[in-house]
Design a protein around this motif. Structure first.
Motif, PDB file in Angstrom:
ATOM      1  N   TRP A 164       0.877  -1.169   0.000  1.00 38.80           N
ATOM      2  CA  TRP A 164       0.000   0.000   0.000  1.00 38.80           C
ATOM      3  C   TRP A 164       0.919   1.225   0.000  1.00 38.80           C
ATOM      4  O   TRP A 164       1.783   1.361   0.869  1.00 38.80           O
ATOM      5  CB  TRP A 164      -0.858   0.059   1.251  1.00 38.80           C
ATOM      6  CG  TRP A 164      -1.749  -1.119   1.509  1.00 38.80           C
ATOM      7  CD1 TRP A 164      -1.704  -2.347   0.931  1.00 38.80           C
ATOM      8  CD2 TRP A 164      -2.826  -1.170   2.462  1.00 38.80           C
ATOM      9  NE1 TRP A 164      -2.676  -3.161   1.456  1.00 38.80           N
ATOM     10  CE2 TRP A 164      -3.378  -2.471   2.393  1.00 38.80           C
ATOM     11  CE3 TRP A 164      -3.358  -0.248   3.360  1.00 38.80           C
ATOM     12  CZ2 TRP A 164      -4.448  -2.857   3.200  1.00 38.80           C
ATOM     13  CZ3 TRP A 164      -4.418  -0.627   4.158  1.00 38.80           C
ATOM     14  CH2 TRP A 164      -4.968  -1.927   4.071  1.00 38.80           C
ATOM     15  N   LEU A 165       0.714   2.137  -0.927  1.00 37.49           N
ATOM     16  CA  LEU A 165       1.600   3.287  -1.054  1.00 37.49           C
ATOM     17  C   LEU A 165       0.814   4.588  -0.985  1.00 37.49           C
ATOM     18  O   LEU A 165      -0.296   4.692  -1.520  1.00 37.49           O
ATOM     19  CB  LEU A 165       2.346   3.242  -2.394  1.00 37.49           C
ATOM     20  CG  LEU A 165       3.202   2.008  -2.663  1.00 37.49           C
ATOM     21  CD1 LEU A 165       3.734   2.039  -4.090  1.00 37.49           C
ATOM     22  CD2 LEU A 165       4.352   1.917  -1.661  1.00 37.49           C
ATOM     23  N   ARG A 194       6.015   5.447  -3.471  1.00 35.99           N
ATOM     24  CA  ARG A 194       6.822   4.585  -4.355  1.00 35.99           C
ATOM     25  C   ARG A 194       8.286   5.015  -4.302  1.00 35.99           C
ATOM     26  O   ARG A 194       9.192   4.171  -4.195  1.00 35.99           O
ATOM     27  CB  ARG A 194       6.305   4.683  -5.792  1.00 35.99           C
ATOM     28  CG  ARG A 194       7.228   4.013  -6.799  1.00 35.99           C
ATOM     29  CD  ARG A 194       6.827   4.296  -8.224  1.00 35.99           C
ATOM     30  NE  ARG A 194       7.818   3.767  -9.162  1.00 35.99           N
ATOM     31  CZ  ARG A 194       7.725   3.860 -10.481  1.00 35.99           C
ATOM     32  NH1 ARG A 194       6.678   4.472 -11.023  1.00 35.99           N
ATOM     33  NH2 ARG A 194       8.672   3.369 -11.253  1.00 35.99           N
ATOM     34  N   GLU A 195       8.515   6.327  -4.380  1.00 35.34           N
ATOM     35  CA  GLU A 195       9.887   6.825  -4.400  1.00 35.34           C
ATOM     36  C   GLU A 195      10.625   6.470  -3.114  1.00 35.34           C
ATOM     37  O   GLU A 195      11.820   6.120  -3.139  1.00 35.34           O
ATOM     38  CB  GLU A 195       9.883   8.337  -4.615  1.00 35.34           C
ATOM     39  CG  GLU A 195       9.406   8.788  -5.987  1.00 35.34           C
ATOM     40  CD  GLU A 195       7.888   8.772  -6.148  1.00 35.34           C
ATOM     41  OE1 GLU A 195       7.413   9.001  -7.273  1.00 35.34           O
ATOM     42  OE2 GLU A 195       7.171   8.523  -5.150  1.00 35.34           O
ATOM     43  N   ALA A 214      -0.636  -1.338  -9.626  1.00 33.82           N
ATOM     44  CA  ALA A 214      -1.773  -2.236  -9.855  1.00 33.82           C
ATOM     45  C   ALA A 214      -3.052  -1.721  -9.193  1.00 33.82           C
ATOM     46  O   ALA A 214      -3.995  -2.490  -8.989  1.00 33.82           O
ATOM     47  CB  ALA A 214      -1.437  -3.630  -9.324  1.00 33.82           C
ATOM     48  N   SER A 215      -3.113  -0.435  -8.892  1.00 33.16           N
ATOM     49  CA  SER A 215      -4.235   0.113  -8.139  1.00 33.16           C
ATOM     50  C   SER A 215      -5.583  -0.222  -8.771  1.00 33.16           C
ATOM     51  O   SER A 215      -6.519  -0.650  -8.077  1.00 33.16           O
ATOM     52  CB  SER A 215      -4.082   1.630  -8.013  1.00 33.16           C
ATOM     53  OG  SER A 215      -2.852   1.974  -7.420  1.00 33.16           O
ATOM     54  N   ARG A 216      -5.713  -0.023 -10.051  1.00 33.34           N
ATOM     55  CA  ARG A 216      -6.993  -0.269 -10.712  1.00 33.34           C
ATOM     56  C   ARG A 216      -7.360  -1.746 -10.718  1.00 33.34           C
ATOM     57  O   ARG A 216      -8.541  -2.097 -10.746  1.00 33.34           O
ATOM     58  CB  ARG A 216      -6.952   0.260 -12.147  1.00 33.34           C
ATOM     59  CG  ARG A 216      -6.866   1.773 -12.243  1.00 33.34           C
ATOM     60  CD  ARG A 216      -6.913   2.227 -13.683  1.00 33.34           C
ATOM     61  NE  ARG A 216      -6.816   3.681 -13.798  1.00 33.34           N
ATOM     62  CZ  ARG A 216      -6.792   4.348 -14.949  1.00 33.34           C
ATOM     63  NH1 ARG A 216      -6.850   3.685 -16.084  1.00 33.34           N
ATOM     64  NH2 ARG A 216      -6.687   5.675 -14.946  1.00 33.34           N
ATOM     65  N   ARG A 217      -6.379  -2.600 -10.666  1.00 35.59           N
ATOM     66  CA  ARG A 217      -6.632  -4.043 -10.719  1.00 35.59           C
ATOM     67  C   ARG A 217      -6.983  -4.630  -9.357  1.00 35.59           C
ATOM     68  O   ARG A 217      -7.492  -5.745  -9.279  1.00 35.59           O
ATOM     69  CB  ARG A 217      -5.410  -4.758 -11.298  1.00 35.59           C
ATOM     70  CG  ARG A 217      -5.068  -4.325 -12.720  1.00 35.59           C
ATOM     71  CD  ARG A 217      -3.809  -5.015 -13.207  1.00 35.59           C
ATOM     72  NE  ARG A 217      -4.002  -6.442 -13.326  1.00 35.59           N
ATOM     73  CZ  ARG A 217      -3.017  -7.320 -13.444  1.00 35.59           C
ATOM     74  NH1 ARG A 217      -1.762  -6.916 -13.401  1.00 35.59           N
ATOM     75  NH2 ARG A 217      -3.280  -8.601 -13.557  1.00 35.59           N
ATOM     76  N   HIS A 268      -2.034   4.212  -3.578  1.00 33.54           N
ATOM     77  CA  HIS A 268      -1.754   3.351  -4.727  1.00 33.54           C
ATOM     78  C   HIS A 268      -1.358   1.963  -4.221  1.00 33.54           C
ATOM     79  O   HIS A 268      -1.011   1.787  -3.054  1.00 33.54           O
ATOM     80  CB  HIS A 268      -0.623   3.933  -5.577  1.00 33.54           C
ATOM     81  CG  HIS A 268      -0.963   5.230  -6.235  1.00 33.54           C
ATOM     82  ND1 HIS A 268      -1.387   5.322  -7.532  1.00 33.54           N
ATOM     83  CD2 HIS A 268      -0.962   6.502  -5.743  1.00 33.54           C
ATOM     84  CE1 HIS A 268      -1.620   6.584  -7.835  1.00 33.54           C
ATOM     85  NE2 HIS A 268      -1.374   7.319  -6.760  1.00 33.54           N
ATOM     86  N   TYR A 269      -1.405   1.003  -5.138  1.00 33.52           N
ATOM     87  CA  TYR A 269      -0.969  -0.359  -4.817  1.00 33.52           C
ATOM     88  C   TYR A 269       0.187  -0.678  -5.758  1.00 33.52           C
ATOM     89  O   TYR A 269       0.017  -0.772  -6.982  1.00 33.52           O
ATOM     90  CB  TYR A 269      -2.107  -1.361  -5.018  1.00 33.52           C
ATOM     91  CG  TYR A 269      -1.821  -2.735  -4.445  1.00 33.52           C
ATOM     92  CD1 TYR A 269      -2.292  -3.088  -3.188  1.00 33.52           C
ATOM     93  CD2 TYR A 269      -1.078  -3.679  -5.166  1.00 33.52           C
ATOM     94  CE1 TYR A 269      -2.037  -4.348  -2.660  1.00 33.52           C
ATOM     95  CE2 TYR A 269      -0.817  -4.929  -4.642  1.00 33.52           C
ATOM     96  CZ  TYR A 269      -1.309  -5.261  -3.392  1.00 33.52           C
ATOM     97  OH  TYR A 269      -1.042  -6.514  -2.877  1.00 33.52           O
TER      98      TYR A 269
END
Length: 295
Positions: A164-165, A194-195, A214-217, A268-269
């Motif tokens: 989880w980001l 992420r950074e 892969a957030s949308r997935r 985001h994922y």
């Protein structure tokens, strides 16, 4: 790094999963991680297995490889990859309830240990592959999380982290009303971007060979959980008791926050694929993974 107002520790994480164990298994099952949808037609059970299989694919697991599952939950991913790929897996969980569940479902070459990953006791260079599916968020010392993985992996070893980001550009409102409460309610000492993850991995000695947003997935995981939780509250007395009276009942509030956090881009994922340099100073075999980008 997003840090909640209330500090978290390993005892708080263990208590969270021990107390809410019936709800987790009732609402989502024995895989304590997101589902991953490719076509959108997968069932939730197929989607959670798809995420485990994706991790196995990115690690390019070979039969009889020594592997580590960092934050293994109920041991479901460890059992699946051991049976399907022939891997030998050592898993780590902080939750006594999860360890007990795993012990009641033994599989050859899978060893689930009730122990903190940051004090794992494994020898140097004792595994060739490792994965952490949604467990790094619970680590008090994230640089050490990466450093321990690097130490335990042999030269050429591979490491996949599903995390989880926090959104890199998340504004004050998203941080205050979404990300900080999600950390607090879910017993996450911090949530990195992420950074920040890539910087910590690189500082530990890893080479970053792949990344996917892969957030949308995965995002549909939480609307499904919300519907299942509402149904369980209506029909199951134990679920109602825990949701209303448990020490960790506040986590229920995170479900709508998580739905909104994905929809707004506050969260985001990310799926990171990492490698420890081989004896010649380059990422080792097998495989020649390349960086991936998707939204």
């Amino acid at each position: 790094m997003i840090v909640p107002e209330i500090s978290q520790n390993t005892a708080a994480v263990a208590d969270h999963y021990d107390e809410l164990d019936p709800i987790y298994r009732r609402v989502w099952g024995e895989h304590v991680h997101h589902g991953l949808w490719a076509t959108g037609r997968e069932t939730p059970a197929e989607a959670v297995e798809a995420l485990a299989d994706t991790v196995g694919d990115r690690l390019r697991l070979m039969p009889d490889e020594a592997c580590v599952d960092i934050g293994c939950g109920y041991g479901s991913t460890a059992r699946r990859l051991a049976l399907a790929r022939g891997a030998r897996v050592t898993g780590f969980t902080l939750s006594a309830e999860q360890a007990h569940y795993a012990a009641a479902r033994p599989v050859p070459h899978v060893d689930i240990r009730l122990r903190d990953w940051l004090d794992n006791g494994l020898p140097d260079a004792s595994a060739s592959a490792a994965w952490a599916i949604e467990s790094s968020e619970h680590m008090v010392d994230k640089p050490r999380f990466f450093a321990e993985a690097h130490r335990v992996l042999s030269p050429g070893g591979r490491f996949v982290v599903c995390a989880w980001l926090a959104g890199t550009d998340a504004g004050r409102w998203k941080v205050r009303h979404l990300l900080e409460p999600i950390c607090r309610e879910g017993r996450l000492p911090s949530m990195g971007t992420r950074e920040e993850y890539e910087a910590m991995a690189t500082a530990a000695g890893f080479v970053i060979t792949g990344y996917e947003d892969a957030s949308r997935r995965v995002a549909r995981t939480w609307p499904i959980c919300a519907r299942r939780l509402v149904k369980a509250l209506l029909v199951d007395r134990e679920t109602r008791r825990l949701a209303l009276g448990a020490r960790n009942r506040i986590f229920v509030l995170s479900i709508p926050r998580l739905i909104l956090a994905y929809r707004t881009g506050a969260m985001h994922y990310g799926i990171f694929t990492l490698a420890k340099a081989g004896g010649n100073g380059s990422p080792g075999e097998p495989g020649t993974s390349t960086r991936q980008e998707s939204t």
